[in-house]
Structures are given as C-alpha cells and as structure tokens.
Design a protein around this motif. Sequence first.
Motif, PDB file in Angstrom:
ATOM      1  N   PHE A 100      95.801  36.014  33.874  1.00 44.31           N
ATOM      2  CA  PHE A 100      95.729  36.471  35.321  1.00 44.31           C
ATOM      3  C   PHE A 100      96.104  35.615  36.282  1.00 44.31           C
ATOM      4  CE2 PHE A 100      92.941  39.715  33.347  1.00 44.31           C
ATOM      5  CZ  PHE A 100      93.488  40.889  34.078  1.00 44.31           C
ATOM      6  N   ARG A 101      95.891  34.167  35.916  1.00 41.06           N
ATOM      7  CA  ARG A 101      96.354  33.077  36.997  1.00 41.06           C
ATOM      8  C   ARG A 101      97.979  33.091  37.065  1.00 41.06           C
ATOM      9  NH1 ARG A 101      91.790  29.733  35.251  1.00 41.06           N
ATOM     10  NH2 ARG A 101      93.254  28.566  33.798  1.00 41.06           N
ATOM     11  N   THR A 102      98.507  33.076  35.912  1.00 37.46           N
ATOM     12  CA  THR A 102      99.957  32.743  35.765  1.00 37.46           C
ATOM     13  C   THR A 102     101.053  34.112  35.652  1.00 37.46           C
ATOM     14  OG1 THR A 102      99.722  32.522  33.366  1.00 37.46           O
ATOM     15  CG2 THR A 102      99.596  30.345  34.800  1.00 37.46           C
ATOM     16  N   SER A 103     100.201  35.163  35.361  1.00 40.73           N
ATOM     17  CA  SER A 103     101.156  36.476  35.143  1.00 40.73           C
ATOM     18  C   SER A 103     100.405  37.698  35.931  1.00 40.73           C
ATOM     19  CB  SER A 103     101.238  36.648  33.820  1.00 40.73           C
ATOM     20  OG  SER A 103     101.779  35.503  32.887  1.00 40.73           O
ATOM     21  N   GLU A 104     101.144  38.737  35.949  1.00 48.84           N
ATOM     22  CA  GLU A 104     100.671  39.817  36.674  1.00 48.84           C
ATOM     23  C   GLU A 104     100.145  40.703  35.301  1.00 48.84           C
ATOM     24  OE1 GLU A 104     101.928  42.016  39.775  1.00 48.84           O
ATOM     25  OE2 GLU A 104     103.547  40.462  40.271  1.00 48.84           O
ATOM     26  N   VAL A 105      99.052  40.848  35.252  1.00 45.69           N
ATOM     27  CA  VAL A 105      98.462  41.821  33.665  1.00 45.69           C
ATOM     28  C   VAL A 105      98.517  43.273  34.218  1.00 45.69           C
ATOM     29  CG1 VAL A 105      96.850  41.916  32.041  1.00 45.69           C
ATOM     30  CG2 VAL A 105      97.132  39.614  33.239  1.00 45.69           C
ATOM     31  N   LYS A 106      99.235  44.132  33.471  1.00 43.59           N
ATOM     32  CA  LYS A 106      99.079  45.316  33.621  1.00 43.59           C
ATOM     33  C   LYS A 106      98.241  46.126  33.060  1.00 43.59           C
ATOM     34  CE  LYS A 106     101.988  49.585  33.882  1.00 43.59           C
ATOM     35  NZ  LYS A 106     103.506  50.137  33.272  1.00 43.59           N
ATOM     36  N   SER A 107      97.824  45.822  31.657  1.00 42.30           N
ATOM     37  CA  SER A 107      96.863  46.162  30.953  1.00 42.30           C
ATOM     38  C   SER A 107      96.840  45.364  29.837  1.00 42.30           C
ATOM     39  CB  SER A 107      97.408  47.666  30.337  1.00 42.30           C
ATOM     40  OG  SER A 107      98.405  47.570  29.630  1.00 42.30           O
ATOM     41  N   LEU A 108      95.697  45.620  29.022  1.00 43.46           N
ATOM     42  CA  LEU A 108      95.100  44.662  27.945  1.00 43.46           C
ATOM     43  C   LEU A 108      94.489  45.551  27.156  1.00 43.46           C
ATOM     44  CD1 LEU A 108      92.248  43.576  28.364  1.00 43.46           C
ATOM     45  CD2 LEU A 108      93.242  41.830  29.981  1.00 43.46           C
ATOM     46  N   ARG A 109      94.282  45.090  25.614  1.00 40.87           N
ATOM     47  CA  ARG A 109      93.698  45.853  24.800  1.00 40.87           C
ATOM     48  C   ARG A 109      92.925  45.167  23.565  1.00 40.87           C
ATOM     49  NH1 ARG A 109      97.056  50.600  21.361  1.00 40.87           N
ATOM     50  NH2 ARG A 109      97.827  48.935  20.355  1.00 40.87           N
ATOM     51  N   PHE A 110      91.711  45.328  23.556  1.00 44.60           N
ATOM     52  CA  PHE A 110      91.020  44.722  22.332  1.00 44.60           C
ATOM     53  C   PHE A 110      90.951  45.774  21.258  1.00 44.60           C
ATOM     54  CE2 PHE A 110      88.878  43.355  26.492  1.00 44.60           C
ATOM     55  CZ  PHE A 110      89.106  41.950  26.291  1.00 44.60           C
ATOM     56  N   LEU A 111      91.249  45.095  20.025  1.00 45.59           N
ATOM     57  CA  LEU A 111      91.519  46.025  18.616  1.00 45.59           C
ATOM     58  C   LEU A 111      90.367  45.349  17.929  1.00 45.59           C
ATOM     59  CD1 LEU A 111      95.308  46.070  18.140  1.00 45.59           C
ATOM     60  CD2 LEU A 111      93.807  47.876  19.162  1.00 45.59           C
ATOM     61  N   PHE A 112      89.478  46.281  17.272  1.00 47.64           N
ATOM     62  CA  PHE A 112      88.427  45.860  16.338  1.00 47.64           C
ATOM     63  C   PHE A 112      88.652  46.470  14.918  1.00 47.64           C
ATOM     64  CE2 PHE A 112      86.388  45.416  20.346  1.00 47.64           C
ATOM     65  CZ  PHE A 112      85.342  44.457  20.113  1.00 47.64           C
ATOM     66  N   GLY A 113      89.001  45.479  14.082  1.00 45.46           N
ATOM     67  CA  GLY A 113      89.136  45.843  12.643  1.00 45.46           C
ATOM     68  C   GLY A 113      89.812  44.508  11.820  1.00 45.46           C
ATOM     69  N   ASN A 114      90.101  45.006  10.558  1.00 47.40           N
ATOM     70  CA  ASN A 114      90.667  44.034   9.537  1.00 47.40           C
ATOM     71  C   ASN A 114      92.058  43.557   9.993  1.00 47.40           C
ATOM     72  OD1 ASN A 114      88.296  43.980   8.283  1.00 47.40           O
ATOM     73  ND2 ASN A 114      89.146  45.810   6.714  1.00 47.40           N
ATOM     74  N   SER A 115      92.711  44.139  10.773  1.00 48.35           N
ATOM     75  CA  SER A 115      94.214  44.068  11.341  1.00 48.35           C
ATOM     76  C   SER A 115      94.542  44.705  12.268  1.00 48.35           C
ATOM     77  CB  SER A 115      95.159  43.820   9.954  1.00 48.35           C
ATOM     78  OG  SER A 115      95.490  45.442   9.752  1.00 48.35           O
TER      79      SER A 115
END
Length: 292
Positions: A100-115
């Motif tokens: 957030f300090r160095t870039s413009e974050v449009k979206s992000l995603r947390f994935l839960f699982g083995n891969s």
Amino acid sequence: MDQNIKIIDLKLDNIEVLTTGTAAEFVNGILDFLLYQRRQIPFVYKTYKYYVDKWSDAEGSGETKDRESFAHYQLNQQRSKAKATKQSISDMRELIRQAFRTSEVKSLRFLFGNSTFMPSEAYTLHIPHDSISRDHFYEHHALPEFRINQALLRLLTCEELYTLFSTELNATNVFLEMELLTNAENAKGCHGDSVNLIPKDVMSQLPRSCKNIHLNLLHCSDNISTELQCCKDLAIYQDLGLLKLDKSEEDDSRTNDSLEATKESSCWWQAEIIVRGFRVPANQKSGCIWSS
C-alpha cells in the motif's frame, strides 16, 4: 462458478481522510479476522502473538529447562510450528503495508487451501483506491483500533460467513494475491532487494467447489480529502532545473497521459509468503503448549 459468489459491503464511516496506512491496517484487520474465525490460529492474532513472543523471551532469558522426555520433545515441536505460523503472519501483514505504501492496490485475495490451484475458500477484497490519498500521513490520521473493529462487526453478523465458519474447518495454507495498478518494475522493487512477489499472467481461476466471497471496502466521508491541507509538504529546491519548471506543456501532457495509462493497466502478483495454519493436535492437551 457464479452461483457461489457472495458479495459483502464493508463501510469505513466517518473517516476524514483515507490514507494508505489506514487502508493497509483495515486489510490486515480483515486478515486477522479470517485467520481466527477460519480456525487457522487458536486465538485472535494479538493474543496468539503474545504467547509466542513470551516463549521467545523465556528462551532468551534461560528460563526454560531441558528435559529428556518425549512429551517435552513434542511440546517443543508444536511450539516451533506455532512460531513459524506467527512469523509468516507477521511477514504477510508487513508485505501488505509495504504494497500500500509503494503501489496502488486495486484488489487482493486470500486463498485458503492446499494450493492456489485448488483452494477451498477465496476472499477477494476490492479496495477503494481512488479514495486513498497519498498527500496525507497515516501517523496524523491513524484510526483507533476500535474504529476498525466497528467496521469488522459487519462480518460477524453476515449470514453467509456465519454458516461457513460454524462448520468444522481444518487448518490449511493461506495464499495472498494482489492486483497492483503499477508497472512491473515498481511492483518488483517495492520490497527492496528481497523478492516477495511473483508476477502472474492472469488471476487464478477458482474451482466450482470453492467458496467465493467478495468484500467491497467502501469509504464514506463528508469531507473531501483533496481539500485538506494539513499534511501538505512544501518542497524546497535548489534551482529551477530540479523543480522542472522549464518543461513545456507538451511534455506535461505526455507525462499525464503516461500516468493515466499506468492507472488503467493492472497486473496480478502472488506473494511468496505462505501462512500455514496451526492447531494443537487432538491427542495433546491444548493448555500445556500455552503454559510457560
């Protein structure tokens, strides 16, 4: 795949100015909420961190006693895993702050699982990046923790999440993907010499069985951040060349066009940091591991 999508709005009310630091802390608050409610860690993150740091302090002061027993060996093994999980959570939180300090974050995603190819749950956060002001310092507009917790109450009362979290869930891996509105060189260099982000050609496709949750972060304020002058810096330059006052209007126009083109384009990145959930084994008393 569309039938599994759940959309939840989270409002950041009565925030005079939304800074990059505030946005990062709110995202980290959501991460902490998911880790605890999803049973990745046995306590809320602050309590979990307190216990793990307490072990480290005890080891540093020589308070621990070596015992040649299998039970003690198991205890140390579990504590080592708990420390590794705590460290990876801390690293992921810091990575989000730096992004957030160095870039413009449009979206992000947390994935839960083995891969990342077969996740069981996906939580996509849509960031109000147009409302984030980079002309203001987070330290001057820092929010009390209870204000962030108030916004997170919406997640506690969300029926879709309550149904999901009320089922028996196993501890698993947590992956982070981010969509940045910056070019590749800036994104790769935003974390110093260490490479913490891996470029992705496209966003990972989710299997039909994956729970797909979208969180829209909304900034609602009566004041316009651009009108606030409290954190404006007056830069002092040695000469007009450094100030670049000799540029023509054509050069200015070309620069503005390139900035707009950068904002319109975005790319996805995957964090190298993986949070591996920790849970005390069923055959071991949970109280033993947390006692000093």
